[in-house]
Scaffold this active site. Structure first.
Site, PDB file in Angstrom:
ATOM      1  CG  ASP A 196      -1.881   1.129   1.313  1.00 22.74           C
ATOM      2  OD1 ASP A 196      -1.882   1.973   0.406  1.00 22.74           O
ATOM      3  OD2 ASP A 196      -2.656   1.171   2.286  1.00 22.74           O
ATOM      4  CG  ASN A 232      -1.443   4.888   2.413  1.00 23.80           C
ATOM      5  OD1 ASN A 232      -0.736   3.948   2.795  1.00 23.80           O
ATOM      6  ND2 ASN A 232      -2.700   5.024   2.770  1.00 23.80           N
ATOM      7  CG  ASP A 252     -13.811   4.522   4.260  1.00 17.45           C
ATOM      8  OD1 ASP A 252     -12.743   4.174   4.780  1.00 17.45           O
ATOM      9  OD2 ASP A 252     -14.609   5.314   4.807  1.00 17.45           O
ATOM     10  CB  ALA A 263     -11.514  -1.853   8.026  1.00 15.97           C
TER      11      ALA A 263
END
Length: 445
Positions: A249, A251, A327, A355
């Protein structure tokens, strides 16, 4: 209870100083303080309340709180029956105010505030029916469920009839899947082992403990230093072995070509996906990355900062993602997530929700249970993120058993926080923040 009149809506700025220990740290958010705008809705029936949250990472929560207060005028005075009998209309009321729409529309602070309010409404409805939210959704008549969704702008990808057909198709075996979830739970993956700010020693210790608890799916934060990422991914892959799943990930850290090059350098560790490789708004960029990484067997996952159903529609139409990450607070609550789940089912793209944070695990478990039982009817390449932080502050905390989410049984949307936690962590005058700000010598902002 459905005839109960909403008499008051209150909202509080509740923050947890997670930045002190680098919990939640990633390539873009280096010092997050996990926070919520926490909504409580009161009615003229003393026993019926609704609780809702929207997630933030510290500074800026006060802006979301202001937006909730402004929107509250559209809620107070209505009955629960009035809202849920025309939930599509109520959703449009909140998202299409002629003047407030200008600072959206259906995105950013306004949509975060809408999510907090609607999460509280759904919580109240589930409580009124004495069911956990996932069960309320699973038991709902398909036509009633469809009337909760605003199909504006997405009928070129999903019509109401197509949505009904998806629900009808999934009706076969529905009870068996519900029984399966109650017995086994929904598969989860952990992000708690490998935040970017963690040392190798801490990472190793946490990963070893997770393996001992039965975890088989792990996510690693990447994106600042390629050689560091190679070292950390090698460390994790060697610990978890070749059979367990690894995800990475970034981001939103990279430009498109940089993402392709960087992830290609990590391909030897066989990540299932690269999450948020570039700007969350760049649909064509994600499509280019997806195409380039496909020969390496690496998918693209995104969605936790995707504004609304329209963006998800375009991501799906452009084949720009291989894993949909809904989300529970970024888009317009359950209403908009229902649209996204149904679109994902039509395009046959697995949903693997975002989450973590504060309360996101508590909320999104309801949505993913509904997706499996009533929509997708599949667990292929599906899992839900889990982060082991801050669950102790909720009255009905998430339950994980054998690395699976166990379906909640308490009525509602699992949003209600302990009042002691709210008081201690309210910003800026709660007990916890009094100490933290004094230690940091920080201005109160």
């Amino acid at each position: 209870m459905l005839k109960s009149i909403i008499t008051k809506l209150t909202v509080k700025d509740v923050r947890f100083p997670t930045s002190l220990e680098q919990h939640g740290s990633d390539a873009m958010h280096t010092d997050p303080d996990y926070s919520v705008a926490y909504v409580t809705i009161d009615t003229d029936c003393e026993s019926l309340k609704g609780y809702g949250i929207t997630f933030t990472v510290g500074r800026g929560t006060e802006i979301v709180v202001c937006a909730v207060k402004v929107l509250s005028a559209l809620v107070i005075g209505k009955t629960l029956e009035e809202i849920v009998s025309d939930f599509r209309g109520f959703y449009r009321l909140l998202t299409n105010d002629g003047q407030l729409r200008w600072i959206g529309p259906e995105k950013g602070v306004i949509q975060l505030a809408v999510a907090a309010i609607l999460n509280a409404i759904w919580d109240m409805w589930a409580r009124a029916e004495d069911k956990p939210l996932w069960k309320l959704l699973v038991d709902m008549d398909p036509k009633q469920l469809i009337r909760c969704i605003d199909f504006t702008y997405i009928t070129d990808a999903l019509t109401e009839q197509e949505a009904l057909d998806i629900l009808a198709k999934a009706n076969k075996g529905k009870q068996e899947r519900e029984d399966q979830m109650l017995k086994e739970g929904y598969p989860a993956y952990t992000t708690s082992c490998a935040w970017l700010g963690y040392s190798d020693e801490q990472l190793t210790q946490l990963c070893s403990a997770a393996l001992g608890e039965g975890w088989t799916r792990f996510k690693v934060k990447v994106g600042v230093d390629l050689q560091d990422d190679i070292r950390r991914c090698k460390l994790i892959r060697n610990m978890i072995g070749p059979e367990n799943k690894l995800m990475i990930d970034a981001n939103q850290r990279w430009d498109v070509n940089e993402a392709i090059s960087w992830v290609s350098s990590l391909a030897e560790f066989r990540p299932l996906w690269i999450e948020e490789p570039t700007s969350p708004d760049d649909i064509l960029g994600h499509a280019a990355i997806s195409k380039a990484l496909a020969p390496l067997g690496i998918g693209v996952a995104t969605g936790e900062q995707c504004h609304n159903r329209v963006m998800f529609k375009q991501f799906l139409q452009a084949s720009a993602l291989q894993f949909v990450q809904i989300d529970s607070c970024r888009v317009g609550s359950v209403n908009e997530n229902l649209a996204i789940l149904l679109m994902a089912a039509k395009f046959k793209v697995p949903v693997c929700p975002h989450a973590g944070g504060v309360g996101l695990c508590e909320l999104v478990q309801h949505l993913i249970l509904f997706d499996y039982i009533s929509v997708s009817a599949s667990l292929d390449n599906r899992m839900c993120e889990y982060v082991d932080h801050l669950h102790e502050h909720f009255k009905s905390p998430t339950v994980i058993r054998k690395a699976c989410y166990i379906p909640p049984k308490d009525p509602g949307f699992s949003c209600e926080m302990l009042e002691t936690s709210v008081q201690k962590h309210q910003f800026p005058h709660g007990e916890v923040w009094g100490r933290v700000l004094a230690q940091k010598h920080s201005p109160i902002i």
